[in-house]
Design a protein around this motif. Structure first.
Motif, PDB file in Angstrom:
ATOM      1  N   VAL A  88     -38.948  -6.135 -64.198  1.00  0.00           N
ATOM      2  CA  VAL A  88     -37.893  -6.824 -62.214  1.00  0.00           C
ATOM      3  C   VAL A  88     -37.682  -5.119 -62.057  1.00  0.00           C
ATOM      4  CG1 VAL A  88     -35.635  -6.982 -62.371  1.00  0.00           C
ATOM      5  CG2 VAL A  88     -36.669  -7.926 -64.283  1.00  0.00           C
ATOM      6  N   VAL A  89     -37.870  -4.685 -60.993  1.00  0.00           N
ATOM      7  CA  VAL A  89     -37.221  -4.303 -59.844  1.00  0.00           C
ATOM      8  C   VAL A  89     -35.776  -3.570 -60.475  1.00  0.00           C
ATOM      9  CG1 VAL A  89     -36.716  -2.357 -58.131  1.00  0.00           C
ATOM     10  CG2 VAL A  89     -39.599  -3.923 -58.430  1.00  0.00           C
ATOM     11  N   VAL A  90     -35.134  -2.397 -60.414  1.00  0.00           N
ATOM     12  CA  VAL A  90     -33.401  -2.383 -60.909  1.00  0.00           C
ATOM     13  C   VAL A  90     -33.602  -1.343 -60.207  1.00  0.00           C
ATOM     14  CG1 VAL A  90     -32.384  -1.968 -62.285  1.00  0.00           C
ATOM     15  CG2 VAL A  90     -34.182  -3.537 -62.982  1.00  0.00           C
ATOM     16  N   ARG A  91     -31.774  -1.889 -59.460  1.00  0.00           N
ATOM     17  CA  ARG A  91     -31.358  -0.412 -58.396  1.00  0.00           C
ATOM     18  C   ARG A  91     -30.243  -0.437 -58.448  1.00  0.00           C
ATOM     19  NH1 ARG A  91     -34.437  -1.916 -53.148  1.00  0.00           N
ATOM     20  NH2 ARG A  91     -34.270  -3.858 -54.094  1.00  0.00           N
ATOM     21  N   SER A  92     -29.429   0.625 -57.773  1.00  0.00           N
ATOM     22  CA  SER A  92     -27.791   0.321 -58.037  1.00  0.00           C
ATOM     23  C   SER A  92     -27.352   1.990 -56.601  1.00  0.00           C
ATOM     24  CB  SER A  92     -27.104   1.178 -59.629  1.00  0.00           C
ATOM     25  OG  SER A  92     -26.813   2.369 -59.329  1.00  0.00           O
ATOM     26  N   ASP A 140     -31.074  -1.624 -46.465  1.00  0.00           N
ATOM     27  CA  ASP A 140     -32.459  -1.633 -46.906  1.00  0.00           C
ATOM     28  C   ASP A 140     -32.701  -1.974 -48.285  1.00  0.00           C
ATOM     29  OD1 ASP A 140     -35.210  -1.359 -46.425  1.00  0.00           O
ATOM     30  OD2 ASP A 140     -35.393   0.096 -47.963  1.00  0.00           O
ATOM     31  N   ALA A 141     -31.512  -1.663 -48.890  1.00  0.00           N
ATOM     32  CA  ALA A 141     -31.754  -2.125 -50.619  1.00  0.00           C
ATOM     33  C   ALA A 141     -31.055  -3.607 -50.518  1.00  0.00           C
ATOM     34  CB  ALA A 141     -30.840  -0.886 -50.776  1.00  0.00           C
ATOM     35  N   VAL A 142     -30.503  -3.629 -49.785  1.00  0.00           N
ATOM     36  CA  VAL A 142     -29.945  -5.141 -49.784  1.00  0.00           C
ATOM     37  C   VAL A 142     -30.753  -5.991 -49.796  1.00  0.00           C
ATOM     38  CG1 VAL A 142     -28.327  -6.427 -48.915  1.00  0.00           C
ATOM     39  CG2 VAL A 142     -27.385  -4.872 -49.725  1.00  0.00           C
ATOM     40  N   GLU A 143     -31.231  -6.222 -48.107  1.00  0.00           N
ATOM     41  CA  GLU A 143     -32.573  -6.943 -47.429  1.00  0.00           C
ATOM     42  C   GLU A 143     -33.619  -6.663 -48.750  1.00  0.00           C
ATOM     43  OE1 GLU A 143     -33.532  -7.851 -42.676  1.00  0.00           O
ATOM     44  OE2 GLU A 143     -33.230  -5.246 -43.582  1.00  0.00           O
ATOM     45  N   THR A 144     -34.162  -6.156 -49.315  1.00  0.00           N
ATOM     46  CA  THR A 144     -34.991  -5.721 -50.083  1.00  0.00           C
ATOM     47  C   THR A 144     -34.791  -6.229 -52.046  1.00  0.00           C
ATOM     48  OG1 THR A 144     -35.322  -3.690 -50.721  1.00  0.00           O
ATOM     49  CG2 THR A 144     -36.412  -4.346 -48.576  1.00  0.00           C
ATOM     50  N   SER A 145     -34.214  -7.040 -51.928  1.00  0.00           N
ATOM     51  CA  SER A 145     -33.659  -7.416 -52.721  1.00  0.00           C
ATOM     52  C   SER A 145     -33.987  -8.802 -53.592  1.00  0.00           C
ATOM     53  CB  SER A 145     -32.300  -7.060 -53.608  1.00  0.00           C
ATOM     54  OG  SER A 145     -32.096  -6.001 -54.086  1.00  0.00           O
ATOM     55  N   THR A 146     -33.760  -9.610 -54.483  1.00  0.00           N
ATOM     56  CA  THR A 146     -34.196 -10.743 -54.851  1.00  0.00           C
ATOM     57  C   THR A 146     -32.979 -11.078 -55.012  1.00  0.00           C
ATOM     58  OG1 THR A 146     -36.235 -11.039 -55.567  1.00  0.00           O
ATOM     59  CG2 THR A 146     -35.457 -12.412 -56.282  1.00  0.00           C
ATOM     60  N   VAL A 147     -31.906 -10.449 -55.867  1.00  0.00           N
ATOM     61  CA  VAL A 147     -30.413 -10.807 -56.281  1.00  0.00           C
ATOM     62  C   VAL A 147     -29.694  -9.329 -56.090  1.00  0.00           C
ATOM     63  CG1 VAL A 147     -28.940 -11.419 -58.383  1.00  0.00           C
ATOM     64  CG2 VAL A 147     -31.444 -12.568 -58.231  1.00  0.00           C
ATOM     65  N   VAL A 148     -28.573  -9.873 -55.419  1.00  0.00           N
ATOM     66  CA  VAL A 148     -27.769  -8.967 -55.373  1.00  0.00           C
ATOM     67  C   VAL A 148     -26.067  -9.113 -55.913  1.00  0.00           C
ATOM     68  CG1 VAL A 148     -25.946  -7.326 -53.499  1.00  0.00           C
ATOM     69  CG2 VAL A 148     -28.196  -7.744 -53.014  1.00  0.00           C
ATOM     70  N   ILE A 149     -26.185  -7.905 -57.208  1.00  0.00           N
ATOM     71  CA  ILE A 149     -24.915  -8.232 -57.651  1.00  0.00           C
ATOM     72  C   ILE A 149     -24.106  -7.382 -56.843  1.00  0.00           C
ATOM     73  CG2 ILE A 149     -23.446  -8.186 -60.267  1.00  0.00           C
ATOM     74  CD1 ILE A 149     -26.027 -10.700 -59.793  1.00  0.00           C
ATOM     75  N   THR A 150     -22.447  -8.245 -56.945  1.00  0.00           N
ATOM     76  CA  THR A 150     -21.286  -7.250 -56.567  1.00  0.00           C
ATOM     77  C   THR A 150     -20.615  -6.622 -57.900  1.00  0.00           C
ATOM     78  OG1 THR A 150     -20.370  -8.435 -55.304  1.00  0.00           O
ATOM     79  CG2 THR A 150     -21.848  -6.766 -54.214  1.00  0.00           C
ATOM     80  N   MET A 151     -19.964  -5.615 -57.810  1.00  0.00           N
ATOM     81  CA  MET A 151     -18.632  -5.543 -58.894  1.00  0.00           C
ATOM     82  C   MET A 151     -17.743  -4.680 -57.957  1.00  0.00           C
ATOM     83  SD  MET A 151     -21.273  -4.569 -62.047  1.00  0.00           S
ATOM     84  CE  MET A 151     -22.685  -5.231 -62.076  1.00  0.00           C
ATOM     85  N   GLY A 152     -16.939  -6.119 -57.495  1.00  0.00           N
ATOM     86  CA  GLY A 152     -15.744  -5.211 -56.389  1.00  0.00           C
ATOM     87  C   GLY A 152     -15.910  -4.656 -55.323  1.00  0.00           C
ATOM     88  N   CYS A 153     -16.917  -4.588 -54.731  1.00  0.00           N
ATOM     89  CA  CYS A 153     -17.368  -3.302 -53.486  1.00  0.00           C
ATOM     90  C   CYS A 153     -16.550  -4.391 -52.562  1.00  0.00           C
ATOM     91  CB  CYS A 153     -19.104  -3.449 -53.185  1.00  0.00           C
ATOM     92  SG  CYS A 153     -19.740  -4.993 -53.117  1.00  0.00           S
ATOM     93  N   GLY A 154     -16.117  -4.922 -52.491  1.00  0.00           N
ATOM     94  CA  GLY A 154     -15.424  -6.080 -51.360  1.00  0.00           C
ATOM     95  C   GLY A 154     -15.955  -6.814 -50.426  1.00  0.00           C
ATOM     96  N   CYS A 162     -20.707  -4.728 -48.386  1.00  0.00           N
ATOM     97  CA  CYS A 162     -21.961  -5.062 -48.676  1.00  0.00           C
ATOM     98  C   CYS A 162     -22.417  -6.167 -47.883  1.00  0.00           C
ATOM     99  CB  CYS A 162     -21.382  -6.244 -49.836  1.00  0.00           C
ATOM    100  SG  CYS A 162     -23.609  -6.465 -50.334  1.00  0.00           S
ATOM    101  N   PRO A 163     -23.648  -5.697 -47.500  1.00  0.00           N
ATOM    102  CA  PRO A 163     -24.198  -6.620 -45.912  1.00  0.00           C
ATOM    103  C   PRO A 163     -25.127  -7.888 -46.416  1.00  0.00           C
ATOM    104  CG  PRO A 163     -25.611  -4.337 -46.168  1.00  0.00           C
ATOM    105  CD  PRO A 163     -24.631  -4.954 -47.052  1.00  0.00           C
ATOM    106  N   VAL A 164     -25.120  -8.882 -45.598  1.00  0.00           N
ATOM    107  CA  VAL A 164     -25.429 -10.349 -46.472  1.00  0.00           C
ATOM    108  C   VAL A 164     -26.780 -10.557 -45.209  1.00  0.00           C
ATOM    109  CG1 VAL A 164     -24.907 -12.257 -46.742  1.00  0.00           C
ATOM    110  CG2 VAL A 164     -23.006 -11.122 -46.765  1.00  0.00           C
ATOM    111  N   PHE A 165     -27.273 -10.994 -46.080  1.00  0.00           N
ATOM    112  CA  PHE A 165     -28.727 -10.903 -45.542  1.00  0.00           C
ATOM    113  C   PHE A 165     -29.213 -12.244 -46.212  1.00  0.00           C
ATOM    114  CE2 PHE A 165     -28.790  -6.770 -44.976  1.00  0.00           C
ATOM    115  CZ  PHE A 165     -29.365  -6.004 -43.487  1.00  0.00           C
ATOM    116  N   PRO A 166     -29.975 -13.578 -44.845  1.00  0.00           N
ATOM    117  CA  PRO A 166     -30.236 -14.766 -45.250  1.00  0.00           C
ATOM    118  C   PRO A 166     -31.387 -14.821 -46.795  1.00  0.00           C
ATOM    119  CG  PRO A 166     -30.959 -14.021 -43.354  1.00  0.00           C
ATOM    120  CD  PRO A 166     -29.729 -12.911 -43.563  1.00  0.00           C
ATOM    121  N   GLY A 167     -31.308 -15.622 -47.544  1.00  0.00           N
ATOM    122  CA  GLY A 167     -32.730 -15.225 -48.777  1.00  0.00           C
ATOM    123  C   GLY A 167     -31.936 -14.597 -49.172  1.00  0.00           C
TER     124      GLY A 167
END
Length: 135
Positions: free
Chosen positions: A33-37, A72-86, A89-94
């Motif tokens: 899995v490609v992992v970023r934070s 870009d980090a959000v748009e190129t992710s399969t899954v975005v896990i938020t932890m209190g960022c309100g 975090c930008p939202v992209f379809p798919g």
């Protein structure tokens, strides 16, 4: 496009919860899995108590550095896990989004951070099972 899933962990300061989650997923996924934070307002450094808590379970996050959240980090992710960022975090379809409601380890001692770390590990293990089913 790669078949390798990509996960982005996001919290405000990218110094505690998201770094611990990224450390667990990097360790457990072993390159599958490609992992970023990232963080909406990154701190100068990773929380030393989070680093110590992870070291207790054999995971070294001493080289982790808080990073700014980008579209870009959000748009190129399969899954975005938020932890209190309100709403930062930008939202992209798919893209799959999950919000993990976890206490913030900022300013807390090791005894308070251990249960947060353990809750993160349990959620990361479940996420990994969803991303890479052994079928």
């Amino acid at each position: 496009m790669s078949d390798t899933p990509s996960v982005l962990f996001v919290c405000v300061h990218n110094a505690g919860r998201s770094q611990m989650a990224a450390g667990f997923l990097t360790h457990l996924a072993a390159g599958r899995v490609v992992v970023r934070s990232a963080g909406s307002m990154p701190a100068e450094k990773v929380n030393p108590v989070a680093v110590a808590a992870m070291a207790e379970v054999g995971i070294d996050i001493t080289t982790a550095v808080p990073k700014i959240l980008t579209a870009d980090a959000v748009e190129t992710s399969t899954v975005v896990i938020t932890m209190g960022c309100g709403d930062a975090c930008p939202v992209f379809p798919g893209i799959r989004y999950q919000d993990w409601n976890l206490d913030d380890p900022a300013g807390q001692g090791i005894d308070a951070v251990r249960p947060i770390r353990d809750a993160i590990r349990a959620r990361v293990e479940k996420l990994l099972d969803e991303l890479l089913p052994t079928g």
